[in-house]
Design an enzyme around this catalytic site. Sequence first.
Site, PDB file in Angstrom:
ATOM      1  N   HIS A 179       0.847  -1.206   0.000  1.00 29.27           N
ATOM      2  CA  HIS A 179       0.000   0.000   0.000  1.00 29.27           C
ATOM      3  C   HIS A 179       0.886   1.262   0.000  1.00 29.27           C
ATOM      4  O   HIS A 179       0.877   2.041   0.963  1.00 29.27           O
ATOM      5  CB  HIS A 179      -0.865  -0.051   1.267  1.00 29.27           C
ATOM      6  N   GLU A 218      -0.776   1.518  -5.356  1.00 33.74           N
ATOM      7  CA  GLU A 218      -0.588   0.275  -4.609  1.00 33.74           C
ATOM      8  C   GLU A 218      -0.584  -0.933  -5.543  1.00 33.74           C
ATOM      9  O   GLU A 218      -1.294  -0.932  -6.554  1.00 33.74           O
ATOM     10  CB  GLU A 218      -1.728   0.143  -3.591  1.00 33.74           C
TER      11      GLU A 218
HETATM   12  O1  TA6 Z   1      -6.071   1.790  -0.472  1.00 38.16           O
HETATM   13  C1  TA6 Z   1      -7.023   2.804  -0.260  1.00 38.16           C
HETATM   14  C2  TA6 Z   1      -7.738   2.532   1.054  1.00 38.16           C
HETATM   15  O2  TA6 Z   1      -8.384   1.286   1.040  1.00 38.16           O
HETATM   16  C3  TA6 Z   1      -8.698   3.677   1.329  1.00 38.16           C
HETATM   17  O3  TA6 Z   1     -10.051   3.269   1.227  1.00 38.16           O
HETATM   18  C4  TA6 Z   1      -8.322   4.121   2.750  1.00 38.16           C
HETATM   19  O4  TA6 Z   1      -9.042   3.368   3.694  1.00 38.16           O
HETATM   20  C5  TA6 Z   1      -6.840   3.804   2.741  1.00 38.16           C
HETATM   21  O5  TA6 Z   1      -6.781   2.523   2.136  1.00 38.16           O
HETATM   22  C6  TA6 Z   1      -6.136   3.894   4.070  1.00 38.16           C
HETATM   23  O6  TA6 Z   1      -6.566   2.862   4.908  1.00 38.16           O
HETATM   24  P1  TA6 Z   1      -5.994   2.915   6.416  1.00 38.16           P
HETATM   25  O7  TA6 Z   1      -6.591   1.726   7.103  1.00 38.16           O
HETATM   26  O8  TA6 Z   1      -4.495   2.818   6.332  1.00 38.16           O
HETATM   27  O9  TA6 Z   1      -6.435   4.241   6.960  1.00 38.16           O
END
Ligand code: TA6
Length: 299
Positions: free
Chosen positions: A170, A272
Amino acid sequence: MTDLPALNQQFAVPNAIVIESGINGLPRITIANTLGAAHVYLHGAHVTHFQPAGEQPVLWVSKESNFAEGKPIRGGIPLCWPWFGPHRTDTAKPLHGFARIRSWTIISTAQLSDGRSRVELGLDHDAATLALWPYEFSLRLTVTVGRELEVALTTTNTGRNPFTYDDALHTYFAVADVRQATVEGLDGVAYFDKVAPGGNKVQAGPVTISAETDRVYFAGGPHALVDAVGKRRIAIATSGARASVVWNPWIAKAKAMADFGDEEWPGMLCVETANCLDVATTLLPGTSHTTAASYRVVR
Ligand code: TA6
């Protein structure tokens, strides 16, 4: 308490790899060789820094990030595993799974003949993971630091039953101004738009960011993150990934996150490398899958 002297005795490499006390005393592998530098926390096997020699840092970390047991670090390369986003049926379970909030162990370190440095970290199932996800597994993360950063997450099914899981690197990239940044390489790719759910859409041309953006594209790389204001491109190569996620929280969502500065959203963009939603991975007992990405600054 982590025994840093013992870890350095076993894993340090002179002039390349040392294990030290990082932010809030969390143990951190600090890599610095002639080609580049990086930081990898044992907490979450979390890469928080990558900087090729002569370049600006490639990864972004919030100034408001937690660095604490049980909480994810906001930025760098969180590892989403074994589910992406909320758990499918129990939203009380940690967002994006548990791999990013567990302490990993160092498996090996090496200084390669071409000047790159490599570290490998591991996380295997235990009573705590089995309580969250009833499957036996072995995870390995390999991080290789040179002019480019190479990250590879390998999942092995060490149990007797097949399992299906999501994974995602991510990655939060630092950009000068996300409003002038674009992502190339997703033209014509179908995506699920989490901001405006409905049927899948198809990307037309480069991805631009002019509002909250949260999209799961059903294709892996290669991509290029073009930071027009920062005058650089980040070449993103991937393997073992059938999805790519592009995310910027924009104004309201940034304000709503305690570990994300209200004014920080223009300086980051997540691109990601994943297998999630409709393209999760099923592993038979005894088999493995590796999801990998590499990042290189190109002029
Ligand atoms: O990858 C995008 C996502 O799924 C968004 O929907 C947002 O939730 C982001 O990840 C961050 O997630 P986190 O749990 O690290 O705040």
